[in-house]
Design an enzyme around this catalytic site. Sequence first.
Site, mmCIF file in Angstrom:
data_model
loop_
_atom_site.group_PDB
_atom_site.id
_atom_site.type_symbol
_atom_site.label_atom_id
_atom_site.label_comp_id
_atom_site.label_asym_id
_atom_site.label_seq_id
_atom_site.Cartn_x
_atom_site.Cartn_y
_atom_site.Cartn_z
ATOM 1 N N ARG A 296 0.240 2.745 -1.636
ATOM 2 C CA ARG A 296 -0.508 4.004 -1.625
ATOM 3 C C ARG A 296 -0.916 4.341 -3.048
ATOM 4 O O ARG A 296 -0.148 4.101 -3.999
ATOM 5 C CB ARG A 296 0.354 5.148 -1.063
ATOM 6 C CG ARG A 296 0.562 5.121 0.439
ATOM 7 C CD ARG A 296 -0.731 5.371 1.210
ATOM 8 N NE ARG A 296 -0.539 5.374 2.652
ATOM 9 C CZ ARG A 296 -0.603 4.305 3.440
ATOM 10 N NH1 ARG A 296 -0.830 3.121 2.924
ATOM 11 N NH2 ARG A 296 -0.445 4.438 4.740
ATOM 12 N N GLU B 118 -9.704 7.555 -1.679
ATOM 13 C CA GLU B 118 -9.900 6.858 -0.399
ATOM 14 C C GLU B 118 -9.327 7.686 0.749
ATOM 15 O O GLU B 118 -8.895 7.122 1.755
ATOM 16 C CB GLU B 118 -9.297 5.445 -0.437
ATOM 17 C CG GLU B 118 -7.866 5.406 -0.911
ATOM 18 C CD GLU B 118 -6.914 4.726 0.056
ATOM 19 O OE1 GLU B 118 -7.368 4.110 1.012
ATOM 20 O OE2 GLU B 118 -5.706 4.860 -0.179
ATOM 21 N N HIS C 246 -8.847 -0.782 1.873
ATOM 22 C CA HIS C 246 -7.645 -0.512 2.680
ATOM 23 C C HIS C 246 -7.634 -1.401 3.929
ATOM 24 O O HIS C 246 -7.572 -0.922 5.070
ATOM 25 C CB HIS C 246 -7.572 0.976 3.070
ATOM 26 C CG HIS C 246 -6.165 1.413 3.360
ATOM 27 N ND1 HIS C 246 -5.718 2.679 3.104
ATOM 28 C CD2 HIS C 246 -5.117 0.735 3.869
ATOM 29 C CE1 HIS C 246 -4.447 2.781 3.458
ATOM 30 N NE2 HIS C 246 -4.070 1.602 3.929
HETATM 31 P P1 NAI Z 1 9.675 -0.278 4.393
HETATM 32 O O1 NAI Z 1 10.132 1.098 4.695
HETATM 33 O O2 NAI Z 1 10.136 -1.413 5.243
HETATM 34 O O3 NAI Z 1 10.082 -0.646 2.873
HETATM 35 C C1 NAI Z 1 9.917 0.239 1.805
HETATM 36 C C2 NAI Z 1 10.929 -0.121 0.732
HETATM 37 O O4 NAI Z 1 10.667 0.706 -0.390
HETATM 38 C C3 NAI Z 1 12.388 0.138 1.158
HETATM 39 O O5 NAI Z 1 13.191 -0.987 0.858
HETATM 40 C C4 NAI Z 1 12.798 1.336 0.309
HETATM 41 O O6 NAI Z 1 14.175 1.357 -0.033
HETATM 42 C C5 NAI Z 1 11.918 1.114 -0.924
HETATM 43 N N1 NAI Z 1 11.789 2.307 -1.758
HETATM 44 C C6 NAI Z 1 11.892 3.612 -1.378
HETATM 45 N N2 NAI Z 1 11.763 4.408 -2.459
HETATM 46 C C7 NAI Z 1 11.580 3.599 -3.528
HETATM 47 C C8 NAI Z 1 11.420 3.818 -4.906
HETATM 48 N N3 NAI Z 1 11.444 5.054 -5.424
HETATM 49 N N4 NAI Z 1 11.264 2.746 -5.716
HETATM 50 C C9 NAI Z 1 11.267 1.502 -5.215
HETATM 51 N N5 NAI Z 1 11.442 1.226 -3.914
HETATM 52 C C10 NAI Z 1 11.584 2.256 -3.072
HETATM 53 O O7 NAI Z 1 8.083 -0.185 4.336
HETATM 54 P P2 NAI Z 1 7.039 -1.370 4.530
HETATM 55 O O8 NAI Z 1 6.776 -1.567 5.982
HETATM 56 O O9 NAI Z 1 7.446 -2.524 3.710
HETATM 57 O O10 NAI Z 1 5.704 -0.703 3.922
HETATM 58 C C11 NAI Z 1 5.634 -0.315 2.571
HETATM 59 C C12 NAI Z 1 4.369 0.507 2.376
HETATM 60 O O11 NAI Z 1 3.215 -0.317 2.533
HETATM 61 C C13 NAI Z 1 4.154 1.608 3.440
HETATM 62 O O12 NAI Z 1 4.871 2.770 3.110
HETATM 63 C C14 NAI Z 1 2.666 1.828 3.402
HETATM 64 O O13 NAI Z 1 2.360 2.842 2.472
HETATM 65 C C15 NAI Z 1 2.115 0.513 2.868
HETATM 66 N N6 NAI Z 1 1.277 -0.170 3.872
HETATM 67 C C16 NAI Z 1 -0.005 -0.471 3.539
HETATM 68 C C17 NAI Z 1 -0.838 -1.104 4.437
HETATM 69 C C18 NAI Z 1 -2.243 -1.459 4.073
HETATM 70 O O14 NAI Z 1 -3.026 -1.804 4.960
HETATM 71 N N7 NAI Z 1 -2.598 -1.416 2.806
HETATM 72 C C19 NAI Z 1 -0.371 -1.460 5.787
HETATM 73 C C20 NAI Z 1 1.021 -1.135 6.033
HETATM 74 C C21 NAI Z 1 1.800 -0.500 5.098
#
Ligand code: NAI
Length: 336
Positions: free
Chosen positions: A235, A264, A303
């Site tokens: 994001r 965006e 995106h």
């Molecule tokens: P997830 O919840 O499985 O993993 C997120 C990780 O970030 C967790 O291990 C968590 O502990 C860690 N985290 C939390 N706070 C943190 C911090 N302050 N510093 C470092 N790490 C931290 O989420 P997932 O499925 O891996 O997705 C991650 C992000 O990807 C989503 O939140 C979404 O914003 C983005 N996304 C983007 C897409 C796109 O099309 N560009 C599609 C799907 C997701």
Amino acid sequence: MPKTSVAFFETTAKEKKYLKKKFDKNFELFFFPEQLNASNAGLISNVNIVSPFIYSAIDSTVLNKAKKLKFIATRSTGFNHIDVKKAHENGVSVANVPYYGENTVAEHTFALILALSRNIHKAYVRTLRNDFTLTGLQGFDLKGKTLGVIGAGSIGVHVIKIAKGFGMKVIVHDPRPNHILPELLDFQYVSLEELLKNADIITLHCPYNTHTHHLINMDNIELVKKGALFINTARSGIIESRALYYAIENDIFGGAGLDVFEGEELVNEENQMLTKNVSVEHLEALLRKNLLLRKENVILTPHMAFDSVEAVERILDITVENIKAFLDGKNYQKVI
Ligand code: NAI
């Protein structure tokens, strides 16, 4: 036995074809390309199950007209287009699709990394002009470089696995470390500061929330290893825009690959891009406004990290599973 009627909204012809194969004769299926909202709620007055996408607005007016409705299976992760409280009051259960594209986003992350590391975007533009010279196109190897992953959850872990295939060293910053993963996947957890100082490529995979807002900012941007690549498929708000521009202007970042970027808002929920009904003019206007586009070491994508054939099929498959599990009284991806 009466058939179960299911109405899908915001469906493309391709999705309709795919979904029709998934249901047998016990179902009566309706497909509507349009969104469901208060003005056309009559369409579902006799329907048992509704499957919308995110542009439908399933509010109390819609829900009160849907006398036979028992289940809503949204084909998205987000469900803020559904009045879930009212649905529950009316005895309607709601399901969503929480996971569908971990590897998909990880692969796009590497598409951006490789484009930058091997100057693919520059070569493409050059060869379009029938110019096949090499000057200025020399890239660098990923092998032996250090990848800094911020957030090793579902997507981050896939990114680490791919990086290992390239022979990269991986360091990870995550406030919730997993004790098995470092040994299993051969990486080290480090502080954010250490990651910024040591990574040749920084990639964001944490969620955007109050804790991660401007995680990289004007106060810590100078820590970044000079010339590091910066990749953001998470994001835009995780990095302060000023710090991003500053780092690019001052060669702190040697390049940036951004699937998410300031401004965006139109496309700020990954699923929205599936419908393709964001006007090109609007998107172009947004992009034109973005100074980053003028930088030849910056690649923007709209995106689209989630948008692969397989990820979209997974969304449909999970939706079908949700519907069937609900009807069979089994567990589904319940929205509470
Ligand atoms: P997830 O919840 O499985 O993993 C997120 C990780 O970030 C967790 O291990 C968590 O502990 C860690 N985290 C939390 N706070 C943190 C911090 N302050 N510093 C470092 N790490 C931290 O989420 P997932 O499925 O891996 O997705 C991650 C992000 O990807 C989503 O939140 C979404 O914003 C983005 N996304 C983007 C897409 C796109 O099309 N560009 C599609 C799907 C997701």
